[in-house]
Design a protein around this motif. Structure first.
Motif, short mmCIF file in Angstrom:
data_model
loop_
_atom_site.label_atom_id
_atom_site.label_comp_id
_atom_site.label_asym_id
_atom_site.label_seq_id
_atom_site.Cartn_x
_atom_site.Cartn_y
_atom_site.Cartn_z
N MET A 1 60.07 56.12 38.31
CA MET A 1 59.27 55.27 38.92
C MET A 1 57.57 55.60 39.19
SD MET A 1 61.18 53.08 39.39
CE MET A 1 63.13 53.13 39.21
N ASP A 2 57.34 56.79 38.39
CA ASP A 2 55.91 57.26 38.49
C ASP A 2 55.12 56.63 37.61
OD1 ASP A 2 57.81 60.50 38.26
OD2 ASP A 2 57.16 59.30 40.15
N SER A 3 53.89 56.45 37.99
CA SER A 3 52.83 55.74 37.35
C SER A 3 51.88 56.94 36.84
CB SER A 3 52.21 54.79 37.95
OG SER A 3 52.94 53.64 38.65
N VAL A 4 51.66 56.92 35.55
CA VAL A 4 50.82 57.88 35.08
C VAL A 4 50.14 57.33 34.02
CG1 VAL A 4 50.50 60.21 33.72
CG2 VAL A 4 52.49 59.65 35.37
N PHE A 5 48.60 57.27 34.27
CA PHE A 5 48.14 56.66 33.17
C PHE A 5 46.47 57.37 32.88
CE2 PHE A 5 45.71 54.18 36.08
CZ PHE A 5 46.81 53.93 37.40
N GLY A 6 46.06 57.22 31.82
CA GLY A 6 44.71 58.01 31.46
C GLY A 6 43.87 57.16 30.35
N ILE A 7 42.57 57.66 30.36
CA ILE A 7 41.68 57.05 29.21
C ILE A 7 40.54 58.03 29.21
CG2 ILE A 7 40.04 56.04 31.28
CD1 ILE A 7 39.71 53.88 29.60
N THR A 8 40.10 57.86 27.86
CA THR A 8 38.97 58.68 27.50
C THR A 8 37.66 58.13 27.64
OG1 THR A 8 39.24 58.38 25.19
CG2 THR A 8 40.15 60.36 25.92
N TYR A 9 36.58 58.89 27.97
CA TYR A 9 35.36 58.29 27.93
C TYR A 9 34.19 59.15 27.32
CZ TYR A 9 34.32 61.20 31.97
OH TYR A 9 34.22 62.43 32.69
N LYS A 10 33.09 58.75 27.22
CA LYS A 10 32.17 59.54 26.63
C LYS A 10 31.69 60.95 27.24
CE LYS A 10 27.37 59.32 24.84
NZ LYS A 10 26.22 58.55 24.99
N GLY A 11 32.52 61.97 27.09
CA GLY A 11 32.35 63.32 27.73
C GLY A 11 33.39 63.84 28.40
N GLY A 12 34.61 62.95 28.48
CA GLY A 12 35.65 63.41 29.52
C GLY A 12 36.84 62.76 29.54
N VAL A 13 37.73 63.13 30.17
CA VAL A 13 39.14 62.05 30.36
C VAL A 13 39.33 61.82 31.89
CG1 VAL A 13 41.47 62.32 29.57
CG2 VAL A 13 39.96 63.56 28.38
N LEU A 15 42.38 61.02 34.26
CA LEU A 15 43.98 60.83 34.59
C LEU A 15 44.23 60.36 36.02
CD1 LEU A 15 45.20 64.19 33.24
CD2 LEU A 15 45.52 62.10 32.09
N ALA A 16 44.99 59.54 36.08
CA ALA A 16 45.48 58.82 37.36
C ALA A 16 47.00 58.93 37.46
CB ALA A 16 44.83 57.67 37.39
N THR A 17 47.41 59.11 38.60
CA THR A 17 49.12 59.23 39.00
C THR A 17 49.18 58.79 40.26
OG1 THR A 17 49.16 61.37 39.96
CG2 THR A 17 49.55 61.05 37.60
N ASP A 18 50.36 58.22 40.56
CA ASP A 18 50.64 57.62 41.85
C ASP A 18 50.90 58.86 42.70
OD1 ASP A 18 53.96 57.35 42.47
OD2 ASP A 18 53.26 57.66 40.60
N GLN A 19 51.08 58.87 44.15
CA GLN A 19 51.37 60.06 44.93
C GLN A 19 52.54 60.08 45.56
OE1 GLN A 19 47.10 60.05 46.69
NE2 GLN A 19 47.71 62.33 46.52
N THR A 20 53.30 58.98 45.26
CA THR A 20 54.64 58.88 45.93
C THR A 20 55.74 59.82 45.38
OG1 THR A 20 54.01 56.42 46.08
CG2 THR A 20 56.37 57.16 46.71
N ASN A 21 56.50 60.30 46.26
CA ASN A 21 57.61 61.31 46.13
C ASN A 21 58.92 60.79 46.60
OD1 ASN A 21 59.21 63.32 45.11
ND2 ASN A 21 58.20 64.92 46.32
N ALA A 22 59.68 59.96 45.88
CA ALA A 22 60.75 59.55 46.37
C ALA A 22 61.84 59.66 45.41
CB ALA A 22 60.40 57.95 46.29
N ARG A 23 63.16 59.58 46.25
CA ARG A 23 64.50 59.46 45.50
C ARG A 23 65.29 58.44 45.99
NH1 ARG A 23 67.79 64.82 45.20
NH2 ARG A 23 65.70 65.54 43.99
N SER A 24 66.11 57.60 45.24
CA SER A 24 66.76 56.44 45.64
C SER A 24 65.97 55.61 46.69
CB SER A 24 68.15 57.10 46.31
OG SER A 24 68.97 56.33 46.70
#
Lengths: 202, 204
Positions: A1-13, A15-24
């Motif tokens: 269920m983790d959300s991980v996404f990222g984008i490059t821009y001029k001079g860098g990258v 990265l973004a993720t959610d911070q939830t740690n869950a099970r069931s």
């Protein structure tokens, strides 16, 4: 269920993720940092079970640091090299004891002065991309990226797109992910842009 | 859902008059989602030798690295270039070694041998090879590809005509397949060298 996404821009990258740690049905914590720093100029946003996440990222990051140490700091591995090393390890483990991790590896190549973002799924298929996402998040954010991405966009513009993505997930994604951590990798290294909850807060 | 259809691919290799061509699509997908539109599936293994790897993306990349390694070793030891026939056989052996846990890849090989004669071969995921003198196809839409190639193929085509035939066959086939497409790339190999052209097809 983790959300991980990222984008490059001029001079860098970014990265973004959610911070939830869950099970069931249980949430363990809302302040997990899922973006592991690899070297001074690279980081890996990871999705998957905690055990594989930690084991894989620690293995890769320590081996990368060892490589740098062994060469007495003379050899700094480029993001391309780091990504291919990670892919190789993931592919080796695939038919032995696979890591179920999907990663986005973001780095800044200090020799060529370009940012690079790599997509790698749990089967170890590696591809350099301009923007991307892992997991269900892709269903929501890829179309936003397709529409808003510009070649050589500035940091502020890229951050705005990331925040649009987070907003979209908050509105439309079934799973509640209140906090997101955003990191950027540029010529000055890896730094935290903002977080929803402090990962260091125990 | 077959594991060979997880990422999606379409490729053709065709022979002409003293030339060969190899074409492939550019899509990298994860089932229904498209991840990239510039994924490389055809690799140059020598000045006149290309291999196209269709199937599971991770095995495409693993096999490509393995082949590069084995070819490099061969050239260091033998101090000569690997002929397409030997390369095709090497690929077959590598695949059969994993007979009971195979690489999910169905490759095609296209090249010109030392005398400039076209060489084509295709194989399944466990290394059963077939050599032809007209064309070979591989991927998620082999039915479409066979139909197009059988219709458009003529023996002894010049390089320009070969390019047209390859391009049209590929584009028409992938348009009816959800898992492949998003552009294409064609390499034409003649005794004078290699010409590479990108195809712009339906971006869906």
């Amino acid at each position: 269920m983790d959300s991980v996404f990222g984008i490059t821009y001029k001079g860098g990258v970014i990265l973004a993720t959610d911070q939830t740690n869950a099970r069931s049905i249980l949430t363990y914590q809302h302040n997990l940092d899922k973006i592991t720093n690899l070297t001074s100029h690279s980081a890996m946003g990871v999705s998957g079970p905690n055990c594989d996440m930690v084991n894989f990222t620690e293995y890769i990051s320590k081996n990368l640091q060892l490589y740098e140490l062994s060469s007495h700091g003379t050899i700094k591995l480029s993001p391309y090299a780091q990504a291919n090393f990670a892919r190789n390890e993931l592919a080796k483990a695939l038919r032995k004891g696979p890591f179920q991790v999907n990663v986005l590896l973001g780095g800044y190549d200090t020799k060529k002065d370009v940012p690079e973002l790599y997509f790698m799924d749990y089967l170890a298929a590696l591809q350099k991309i301009k923007f991307g996402a892992q997991g269900y998040a892709g269903n929501f954010v890829l179309s936003i990226f397709d529409k808003e991405y510009r070649e050589d966009m500035e940091f502020e513009a890229a951050l705005k797109v990331i925040e649009q993505c987070i907003q979209e997930l908050h509105v439309r994604f079934l799973i509640n992910q209140p906090n997101f951590i955003i990191k950027k990798i540029d010529k000055d290294g890896v730094s935290v842009v903002k977080f929803g909850a402090d990962p260091a807060d125990t | 859902m077959s594991i060979l259809e997880y990422n999606g691919a379409a490729m053709i290799a065709m022979a002409g008059k003293d030339c060969v061509g190899i074409a492939a699509d550019r899509r990298l997908g994860i089932q229904l989602q498209t991840v990239a539109m510039d994924f490389e599936k055809v690799f140059q293994m020598g000045p006149k030798l290309f291999v196209g790897l269709a199937g599971l993306a991770t095995d495409v990349q693993t096999l490509r690295n393995l082949l590069k390694f084995r070819l490099g070793l061969y050239e260091l030891r033998e101090e000569r270039q690997m002929s397409p026939q030997v390369f095709s056989h090497l690929l077959s052996t590598i695949l059969y070694e994993k007979r009971f846990g195979p690489y999910f890849c169905e490759p095609i090989v296209a090249g010109l041998d030392e005398s400039g004669k076209p060489f084509l071969s295709g194989s399944d995921l466990i290394g059963a090879t077939v050599k032809t003198d007209d064309y070979v196809v591989s991927g998620t839409c082999t039915g479409n590809l066979h139909g197009m190639c059988e219709t458009l193929f003529k023996p002894d085509m010049e390089p320009d005509q070969l390019f047209e035939t390859l391009a049209q066959s590929l584009l028409a086939s992938v348009d009816r397949d959800a898992m492949s497409g998003w552009g294409g790339v064609v390499h034409i190999i003649t005794k004078d060298g290699v010409t590479t052209k990108e195809l712009k097809g339906r971006q869906d």
